[in-house]
Design an enzyme around this catalytic site. Structure first.
Site, PDB file in Angstrom:
ATOM      1  N   ARG A 200       7.774  11.671  -6.922  1.00 10.17           N
ATOM      2  CA  ARG A 200       6.829  10.809  -7.250  1.00 10.17           C
ATOM      3  C   ARG A 200       5.921  11.779  -8.070  1.00 10.17           C
ATOM      4  O   ARG A 200       5.634  11.262  -9.061  1.00 10.17           O
ATOM      5  CB  ARG A 200       6.161  10.166  -6.116  1.00 10.17           C
ATOM      6  CG  ARG A 200       5.224   9.247  -6.473  1.00 10.17           C
ATOM      7  CD  ARG A 200       4.810   8.295  -5.260  1.00 10.17           C
ATOM      8  NE  ARG A 200       3.983   8.644  -4.364  1.00 10.17           N
ATOM      9  CZ  ARG A 200       3.847   8.586  -3.333  1.00 10.17           C
ATOM     10  NH1 ARG A 200       3.846   7.210  -2.961  1.00 10.17           N
ATOM     11  NH2 ARG A 200       2.960   9.251  -2.383  1.00 10.17           N
TER      12      ARG A 200
ATOM     13  N   GLU B 160      -1.933  -4.361  -3.999  1.00  2.00           N
ATOM     14  CA  GLU B 160      -2.012  -3.355  -3.036  1.00  2.00           C
ATOM     15  C   GLU B 160      -3.632  -3.525  -2.402  1.00  2.00           C
ATOM     16  O   GLU B 160      -4.347  -3.707  -3.102  1.00  2.00           O
ATOM     17  CB  GLU B 160      -1.517  -2.169  -2.978  1.00  2.00           C
ATOM     18  CG  GLU B 160      -2.064  -1.223  -4.410  1.00  2.00           C
ATOM     19  CD  GLU B 160      -1.488   0.088  -4.566  1.00  2.00           C
ATOM     20  OE1 GLU B 160      -0.415  -0.126  -5.278  1.00  2.00           O
ATOM     21  OE2 GLU B 160      -1.704   1.079  -3.792  1.00  2.00           O
TER      22      GLU B 160
ATOM     23  N   LYS C 131       0.568   8.238  -8.730  1.00  2.00           N
ATOM     24  CA  LYS C 131      -0.217   8.593  -7.828  1.00  2.00           C
ATOM     25  C   LYS C 131      -1.158   9.504  -8.740  1.00  2.00           C
ATOM     26  O   LYS C 131      -1.536  10.502  -8.209  1.00  2.00           O
ATOM     27  CB  LYS C 131       0.102   9.125  -6.722  1.00  2.00           C
ATOM     28  CG  LYS C 131      -0.886   9.111  -5.365  1.00  2.00           C
ATOM     29  CD  LYS C 131      -0.009   9.257  -4.005  1.00  2.00           C
ATOM     30  CE  LYS C 131      -0.967   9.251  -3.029  1.00  2.00           C
ATOM     31  NZ  LYS C 131      -1.715   7.607  -2.867  1.00  2.00           N
TER      32      LYS C 131
END
Lengths: 359, 359
Positions: free
Chosen positions: B101, B238, B202
């Site tokens: 990620r 989210e 992220k």
């Protein structure tokens, strides 16, 4: 860890300066960092006020690895310029506006806010301490970069317990080396901002996300990228780091500051100057179609000042615009820089003399 | 400047540790920083590879004020956990997934990428060096925070010329103190992400923009905020730092990873575990209407693990959901943490032993 940049590392430093000027090759200035002697640093706890800062030697700062600027993007910056006049005064362009914009950003990101007075005084101190780095008249400006960062350690996503306000500076010349005008590519895939986001404040979070689009455009020979609004994909917003205007006949149009574009100080000043010389200035949604049909397009920003756009490319269509001596942008650039450099009287109260006694 | 946090400054530090454990009040762990002994630091230039890093004492880092992490938000973080088993092994949960990620994020933000091997080895070294800070079995976990930041000085908006990869750690307990379940408020004004932005990686830029909404919700007694998609305002995305699932009958649904939500590793793992016990898991757009009609709602994330949602408030409507022993989230939490803490055999290859010879 060793400093990332030693003050002496710029290729534009010469071996010797003198009492008035630092040792810089003034003729070769572009928009890259030339570290100066000093920077300004102040700290305050969340819920308190910035009351005291100091001028310290320019250099790396020490910061917790667990602070929100490193982990969560809790940071704002400003950009403004100081100019040396022919009669050797040093003038700063509209620092109160930057102070107010930083306050808006601090409110948006839940940060401690420097007061306008504190901000302006800190900018003046920074320029004064780096006076030798303000380029000779006509050679450029001292670019001043205030930062407000969440510097106190906190593990979860929350406001920092401590903030650092810091100002560094660098002498700069032109942001874009291209002489005749910018070649913009309209990005029809990624957007810069969305409603309810941070596009309307000068948050660090607006910039790294556009770098990929910018790098790709530059590698294809473009100067910059022009973003469209995320809501409809039909209206122009701004380039990677400057506002945009279109001219059609006597009407000058620029996207409105409704939360997804930066409320540029040069943008605001240029709108006023255009009105002064009889143009009708409209702040409203501007579609790509209108952009492609404009007589003239130009960008504004502290770094770029006022810069003509020579071409815009949207998908496979490339449109060329008026540039050069006939362009409105040329006239507005001249009007603005004449005020900034003290060549004409500042009747608008835009310029702040770092030493009013000399003014 | 003085360090923001002294290693001894946490109120959860006791006066004495022993050979096996650091001096921490393990029973009182929450999700706040307890600085450990060591951190990991590596650097590399743009265009080169991370080849060497080292364990150094935990403390402030030195960084140029003119670097993209401080000015332009060029930074990524990861979060993962190490657990101590009853037989005193230390296991890390799926570090390869975090490594992948971070690579995706580095590609998005034009940063140098640590290889998967380099990342995982650095995480292992960090945990090993902080072994005494891994809580006793059942008391929590060592939270591991890798950062990748643009640390080299550059004035304009562009990729940094140098990157720093850093890992620090902190023992943690529960992220949310609330026992029975979370009370979420749906934010119908601001959004977290937009198409073509950085919501799917992220990036630090996704977090400070949500703090204001989060702070406001917390001050009204809510645990967290749930964001809706910016494109339609109709679908859930989210919470401020965790993914969301809804349960209706035998169907478990969660928003798809199409660029505006974080591809959570706990999210992925929980989807697999739910399928293992016979639930149908759907990754698809989930409307607010469906959310309000669900039997059960829960959040997942490294920090929150799996946490039941007790209520959701949307405008004036407040809906209560199944929580407690009967809830699927309770079962999935138990299944996941049993694997993570070594109580049941890891048949999925998720856990990495920091010292395989002992494993």
């Amino acid at each position: 860890m060793a400093p990332s940049v030693q003050p002496s590392s710029s290729p534009l430093r010469t071996s010797e300066g003198d009492e008035k000027y630092a040792n810089v090759k003034w003729e070769e200035l572009g928009f890259s960092l030339i570290p100066t002697d000093c920077m300004y640093v102040a700290k305050c706890r969340q819920g308190e006020s910035f009351t005291e800062g100091k001028i310290v030697p320019y250099g790396d700062i020490s910061i917790s690895p667990c602070c929100p600027i490193l982990n969560y993007g809790q940071g704002l910056f400003e950009g403004l310029k100081a100019y040396r006049t022919e009669d050797d005064r040093i003038l700063i362009f509209r620092p109160h506006e930057n102070a107010l914009r930083m306050q808006d950003g601090a409110e948006r990101l839940c940060m401690a806010q420097p007061s306008v007075e504190f901000f302006v005084e800190a900018v003046k101190q920074t320029v004064l301490a780096n006076k030798k780095w303000v380029p000779p008249p006509g050679k450029g400006a001292l670019y001043i970069r205030p930062l407000l960062i969440g510097s106190g350690a906190i593990l979860g996503v929350a406001p920092a317990p401590e903030y650092t306000f810091l100002i560094y500076a660098s002498p700069v010349g032109d942001y874009h080396k291209a002489s005749s005008g910018l070649n913009l590519r309209v990005d029809h895939k990624s957007h810069r901002a969305h409603s309810g986001g941070t596009g309307g404040v000068k948050s660090c979070t607006n910039y790294s996300p556009v770098v990929k689009s910018l790098v790709e455009a530059k590698s294809s020979g473009f100067s910059d990228v022009l973003f469209l609004d995320a809501a409809t994909g039909r209206n122009i917003e701004e380039a990677s780091a400057c506002n945009i205007f279109i001219v059609k006949g006597n009407i000058v149009s620029t996207p409105p500051t409704s939360g997804t574009i930066l409320p540029g100080i040069t943008r605001k000043s240029i709108s006023e100057l255009a009105r002064d010389i009889g143009y009708q200035v409209q702040e409203r949604d501007v579609s790509v179609d209108e952009l492609l049909e404009a007589d003239e397009v130009f960008c504004t920003g502290t770094a770029v000042v006022v810069k003509a756009v020579e071409t815009v490319t949207f998908h496979d269509k490339k449109v060329k615009y008026r540039t050069g001596k006939e362009a409105l942008s040329k006239k507005l650039h001249s009007m603005l820089t004449s005020i900034q450099t003290g060549l004409v009287e500042d009747t608008k109260g835009w310029m702040v003399d770092i030493d009013p006694c000399q003014g």
